[in-house]
Design a protein around this motif. Sequence first.
Motif, PDB file in Angstrom:
ATOM      1  N   GLN A   1     -30.768   1.055  45.055  1.00  0.00           N
ATOM      2  CA  GLN A   1     -30.124   1.081  46.367  1.00  0.00           C
ATOM      3  C   GLN A   1     -30.244  -0.292  47.016  1.00  0.00           C
ATOM      4  O   GLN A   1     -31.338  -0.862  47.088  1.00  0.00           O
ATOM      5  CB  GLN A   1     -30.759   2.142  47.262  1.00  0.00           C
ATOM      6  CG  GLN A   1     -30.749   3.540  46.659  1.00  0.00           C
ATOM      7  CD  GLN A   1     -29.359   4.021  46.315  1.00  0.00           C
ATOM      8  OE1 GLN A   1     -28.468   4.027  47.167  1.00  0.00           O
ATOM      9  NE2 GLN A   1     -29.163   4.434  45.071  1.00  0.00           N
ATOM     10  N   PHE A   2     -29.112  -0.805  47.486  1.00  0.00           N
ATOM     11  CA  PHE A   2     -29.067  -2.141  48.080  1.00  0.00           C
ATOM     12  C   PHE A   2     -28.377  -2.097  49.431  1.00  0.00           C
ATOM     13  O   PHE A   2     -27.524  -1.250  49.679  1.00  0.00           O
ATOM     14  CB  PHE A   2     -28.329  -3.108  47.138  1.00  0.00           C
ATOM     15  CG  PHE A   2     -29.060  -3.293  45.842  1.00  0.00           C
ATOM     16  CD1 PHE A   2     -30.017  -4.278  45.723  1.00  0.00           C
ATOM     17  CD2 PHE A   2     -28.819  -2.452  44.771  1.00  0.00           C
ATOM     18  CE1 PHE A   2     -30.725  -4.425  44.536  1.00  0.00           C
ATOM     19  CE2 PHE A   2     -29.515  -2.589  43.585  1.00  0.00           C
ATOM     20  CZ  PHE A   2     -30.471  -3.580  43.469  1.00  0.00           C
ATOM     21  N   ILE A   3     -28.753  -3.019  50.290  1.00  0.00           N
ATOM     22  CA  ILE A   3     -28.100  -3.178  51.594  1.00  0.00           C
ATOM     23  C   ILE A   3     -26.982  -4.194  51.400  1.00  0.00           C
ATOM     24  O   ILE A   3     -27.223  -5.334  50.997  1.00  0.00           O
ATOM     25  CB  ILE A   3     -29.101  -3.642  52.666  1.00  0.00           C
ATOM     26  CG1 ILE A   3     -30.215  -2.591  52.805  1.00  0.00           C
ATOM     27  CG2 ILE A   3     -28.373  -3.887  53.988  1.00  0.00           C
ATOM     28  CD1 ILE A   3     -31.391  -3.065  53.638  1.00  0.00           C
TER      29      ILE A   3
ATOM     30  N   LEU B   1     -24.968  -0.393  43.334  1.00  0.00           N
ATOM     31  CA  LEU B   1     -23.955  -1.312  42.824  1.00  0.00           C
ATOM     32  C   LEU B   1     -23.578  -0.809  41.440  1.00  0.00           C
ATOM     33  O   LEU B   1     -24.317  -1.011  40.470  1.00  0.00           O
ATOM     34  CB  LEU B   1     -24.500  -2.738  42.761  1.00  0.00           C
ATOM     35  CG  LEU B   1     -25.003  -3.317  44.085  1.00  0.00           C
ATOM     36  CD1 LEU B   1     -25.705  -4.644  43.871  1.00  0.00           C
ATOM     37  CD2 LEU B   1     -23.873  -3.457  45.075  1.00  0.00           C
ATOM     38  N   HIS B   2     -22.432  -0.104  41.355  1.00  0.00           N
ATOM     39  CA  HIS B   2     -21.964   0.506  40.108  1.00  0.00           C
ATOM     40  C   HIS B   2     -21.226  -0.515  39.254  1.00  0.00           C
ATOM     41  O   HIS B   2     -20.443  -1.315  39.788  1.00  0.00           O
ATOM     42  CB  HIS B   2     -20.971   1.636  40.397  1.00  0.00           C
ATOM     43  CG  HIS B   2     -21.539   2.778  41.144  1.00  0.00           C
ATOM     44  ND1 HIS B   2     -22.120   3.849  40.514  1.00  0.00           N
ATOM     45  CD2 HIS B   2     -21.600   3.030  42.478  1.00  0.00           C
ATOM     46  CE1 HIS B   2     -22.516   4.723  41.428  1.00  0.00           C
ATOM     47  NE2 HIS B   2     -22.219   4.247  42.623  1.00  0.00           N
TER      48      HIS B   2
ATOM     49  N   TRP C   1     -32.673  -5.442  48.622  1.00  0.00           N
ATOM     50  CA  TRP C   1     -33.131  -4.200  48.003  1.00  0.00           C
ATOM     51  C   TRP C   1     -33.515  -3.252  49.133  1.00  0.00           C
ATOM     52  O   TRP C   1     -34.383  -3.559  49.951  1.00  0.00           O
ATOM     53  CB  TRP C   1     -34.304  -4.504  47.093  1.00  0.00           C
ATOM     54  CG  TRP C   1     -34.845  -3.344  46.328  1.00  0.00           C
ATOM     55  CD1 TRP C   1     -34.208  -2.184  46.027  1.00  0.00           C
ATOM     56  CD2 TRP C   1     -36.145  -3.241  45.750  1.00  0.00           C
ATOM     57  NE1 TRP C   1     -35.022  -1.361  45.298  1.00  0.00           N
ATOM     58  CE2 TRP C   1     -36.216  -1.994  45.106  1.00  0.00           C
ATOM     59  CE3 TRP C   1     -37.235  -4.082  45.703  1.00  0.00           C
ATOM     60  CZ2 TRP C   1     -37.354  -1.564  44.440  1.00  0.00           C
ATOM     61  CZ3 TRP C   1     -38.366  -3.660  45.033  1.00  0.00           C
ATOM     62  CH2 TRP C   1     -38.423  -2.413  44.406  1.00  0.00           C
ATOM     63  N   ALA C   2     -32.896  -2.110  49.232  1.00  0.00           N
ATOM     64  CA  ALA C   2     -33.108  -1.184  50.351  1.00  0.00           C
ATOM     65  C   ALA C   2     -34.558  -0.697  50.447  1.00  0.00           C
ATOM     66  O   ALA C   2     -35.070  -0.502  51.548  1.00  0.00           O
ATOM     67  CB  ALA C   2     -32.149  -0.003  50.255  1.00  0.00           C
TER      68      ALA C   2
ATOM     69  N   ASP D   1     -21.397   5.367  36.014  1.00  0.00           N
ATOM     70  CA  ASP D   1     -22.733   5.962  35.922  1.00  0.00           C
ATOM     71  C   ASP D   1     -23.810   4.901  35.706  1.00  0.00           C
ATOM     72  O   ASP D   1     -24.995   5.214  35.701  1.00  0.00           O
ATOM     73  CB  ASP D   1     -22.797   6.977  34.785  1.00  0.00           C
ATOM     74  CG  ASP D   1     -22.008   8.232  35.101  1.00  0.00           C
ATOM     75  OD1 ASP D   1     -21.876   8.570  36.297  1.00  0.00           O
ATOM     76  OD2 ASP D   1     -21.527   8.873  34.149  1.00  0.00           O
ATOM     77  N   ASP D   2     -23.412   3.656  35.508  1.00  0.00           N
ATOM     78  CA  ASP D   2     -24.351   2.570  35.266  1.00  0.00           C
ATOM     79  C   ASP D   2     -24.462   1.707  36.518  1.00  0.00           C
ATOM     80  O   ASP D   2     -23.448   1.368  37.134  1.00  0.00           O
ATOM     81  CB  ASP D   2     -23.883   1.707  34.094  1.00  0.00           C
ATOM     82  CG  ASP D   2     -23.783   2.494  32.795  1.00  0.00           C
ATOM     83  OD1 ASP D   2     -24.199   3.668  32.766  1.00  0.00           O
ATOM     84  OD2 ASP D   2     -23.281   1.937  31.817  1.00  0.00           O
ATOM     85  N   CYS D   3     -25.698   1.358  36.888  1.00  0.00           N
ATOM     86  CA  CYS D   3     -25.923   0.633  38.135  1.00  0.00           C
ATOM     87  C   CYS D   3     -26.935  -0.489  37.970  1.00  0.00           C
ATOM     88  O   CYS D   3     -27.748  -0.485  37.042  1.00  0.00           O
ATOM     89  CB  CYS D   3     -26.436   1.588  39.206  1.00  0.00           C
ATOM     90  SG  CYS D   3     -25.183   2.762  39.740  1.00  0.00           S
ATOM     91  N   ILE D   4     -26.901  -1.414  38.932  1.00  0.00           N
ATOM     92  CA  ILE D   4     -27.890  -2.483  38.991  1.00  0.00           C
ATOM     93  C   ILE D   4     -29.205  -1.892  39.484  1.00  0.00           C
ATOM     94  O   ILE D   4     -29.240  -1.065  40.392  1.00  0.00           O
ATOM     95  CB  ILE D   4     -27.390  -3.615  39.903  1.00  0.00           C
ATOM     96  CG1 ILE D   4     -26.155  -4.269  39.255  1.00  0.00           C
ATOM     97  CG2 ILE D   4     -28.487  -4.632  40.165  1.00  0.00           C
ATOM     98  CD1 ILE D   4     -25.509  -5.342  40.101  1.00  0.00           C
TER      99      ILE D   4
END
Length: 142
Positions: free
Chosen positions: A82-84, A46-47, A95-96, A53-56
């Motif tokens: 990484q998320f579903i 989730l950008h 959360w993947a 370049d910044d993500c959750i």
Amino acid sequence: VTGVQTCALPICGKHKSGTNLQVWHCNATHRENRHFAMVTSGEGPLHWASDMDDCIDIAGGNAANGNNVQMWVSDCNHEDMQFIIPEGGRGPLRWAAHPEKCMDIDGGQTGDATNIQLWNCDDNGEHPNQQFLLPFWKPEVS
């Protein structure tokens, strides 16, 4: 969060790695802090739209209930980011790395500065505290 006029996931002002994610009421100010980009289905980061370049991130990769959900600067390919994504853009953000864990609005509160945390996907992710509307969601027309 469904059913209330709040904007989950705003980034408050300037940020750095570890900046907390919180719920804030929607208004005309700081709209750029509430925009995120993501895949429309499947799995991915989730950008933050203001800086791709910044993500959750799940803080420290810790799967404990109540662990913090935060922003992290760079390296959006890390497994903690990484998320579903729910089909159709409405539902839980899992959360993947641990799909039994969801982003959760702490206590279901709708007040400003309410924390966004990691929690077991209660009711198979159908719990009201774990329902999100993503930018590509379209309401069903009947």
